[in-house]
Design an enzyme around this catalytic site. Sequence first.
Site, PDB file in Angstrom:
ATOM      1  N   HIS A  51      48.049  40.316  33.439  1.00 35.24           N
ATOM      2  CA  HIS A  51      49.670  40.505  33.198  1.00 35.24           C
ATOM      3  C   HIS A  51      50.572  40.162  32.585  1.00 35.24           C
ATOM      4  O   HIS A  51      51.285  40.060  31.761  1.00 35.24           O
ATOM      5  CB  HIS A  51      50.691  40.644  34.511  1.00 35.24           C
ATOM      6  N   ASP A  88      40.911  46.364  37.656  1.00 38.73           N
ATOM      7  CA  ASP A  88      42.388  46.135  38.653  1.00 38.73           C
ATOM      8  C   ASP A  88      42.898  47.719  38.796  1.00 38.73           C
ATOM      9  O   ASP A  88      42.853  48.137  38.088  1.00 38.73           O
ATOM     10  CB  ASP A  88      42.729  44.952  38.436  1.00 38.73           C
ATOM     11  N   HIS A  90      46.441  48.026  39.166  1.00 40.03           N
ATOM     12  CA  HIS A  90      47.079  47.439  38.301  1.00 40.03           C
ATOM     13  C   HIS A  90      46.884  47.407  36.851  1.00 40.03           C
ATOM     14  O   HIS A  90      45.817  46.814  36.301  1.00 40.03           O
ATOM     15  CB  HIS A  90      48.120  46.634  38.469  1.00 40.03           C
ATOM     16  N   ASP A 189      42.029  44.912  43.823  1.00 43.28           N
ATOM     17  CA  ASP A 189      42.956  45.583  44.653  1.00 43.28           C
ATOM     18  C   ASP A 189      42.011  46.900  44.665  1.00 43.28           C
ATOM     19  O   ASP A 189      43.515  47.588  45.464  1.00 43.28           O
ATOM     20  CB  ASP A 189      44.157  45.130  43.771  1.00 43.28           C
TER      21      ASP A 189
END
Length: 303
Positions: A51, A88, A90, A189
Site C-alpha cells: 500500500h 493479498d 486488498h 488475508d
Amino acid sequence: QLSERYEDVFLCPESAEAALLAAGSVVEATSRVCAGEVQSAVCVVRPPGHHAETDRAYAFCMFGNVAIAAAQARQQGWSKKTLIVDFDVHHGNGTQNMFADDPTVLYLSLHRYDKGKFFPGGKLGSYTSTGLGSGKGYSVNVPWDVETALARGDQAPGDAETLFAFDQILLPIAREFAPDLVLISAGFDAAERDPLGGCRLTPQGFYSITHKLMGLADGRLVLALEGGYNLNSSSACMAACTRALLGDSKPPRQPTAAEQRRAMFEGPGGPSEEQPTIIHVEKIQAIRKYLSKFWSSLRRTAV
C-alpha cells in the site's frame, strides 16, 4: 504525532528500523536469487509494503518492499522483465502506481473489490484499470465482488475460483510476458477465517498457486509476506507456500468451515473438490474478454 499524518499507520521508535530491514531483506533475497546463489526465497517480514506510495506511508505499510526489490532488479540489471503477483485480499495500490507506465514490470493482482467499496477503494483496482502510457495492459486486476455474491446466497471466492482465475487469465498473460524474475506479494488475508478478508482460500490453495508460479522464470522466485490477520491461518498458508518452493508435498487437505457445518447435518464424509461458483466464473470470463485486447493469449479458446 507523526503517525497521525498517515492513514492506518502506527509508529513506535523502532518502526523506521523495522521497515528498512523489511525492505532490505526483500532486496537482498532478490539479489541472491538473481545471482543464482539460491533458486527461490521466502521473506517473512513486517511491516508489509504494497500500500505504500512513493510519497507516503499508508495502511500499515512504510516502504513498498516488493516494489523496491523490483525497481532495484531493473536498475541493477538483475532482471529485464519482472512479474509481480499480488494475492493479498486488498489491492496493492502502491505497487500498481509505481509501475503504471512501465512495460518491463507486469503487475497481476487478485483482490476483493466490492465495486470499489473494499479497502483501499476507488477505481484503481478495477479490471478496467490497466496502466498508463507505454505501460497500458501491464497492470492486470482480478477484482472479486464478494458483497454481491453473499447477497445472492453464493460463496465468497476460495481455492476453486482463485485457481480458475490463474488458469484462465493470470498464467496465460504471465507466460506471454515471459518474465525472468517472479516476485510475490504474499498476503494471507484472503485465507479462510481471516477476520478482514471474508474469502475462503486454504493452505492447499496457496500451495497450488505457488507451484504454478514456479513454472515461470526458470523458478527464480521471491515470496514476501504482506497482510494477514489470523496468525494461525497466515502461518499455515506461508508454510504451504514454502513447502511448494522446497519441493515438498502438498499439505493434507482439511475440511473447510462450510464442509464442517454441512457434516453436522448430513453426516461425515470426505471433503470433495469444489467447482468454481458461477458468479465468479462469469466475472472471470468478462475480465478475460476485456483484457484480450492487450494479450493475444487470452484470445484463444478458454477452457
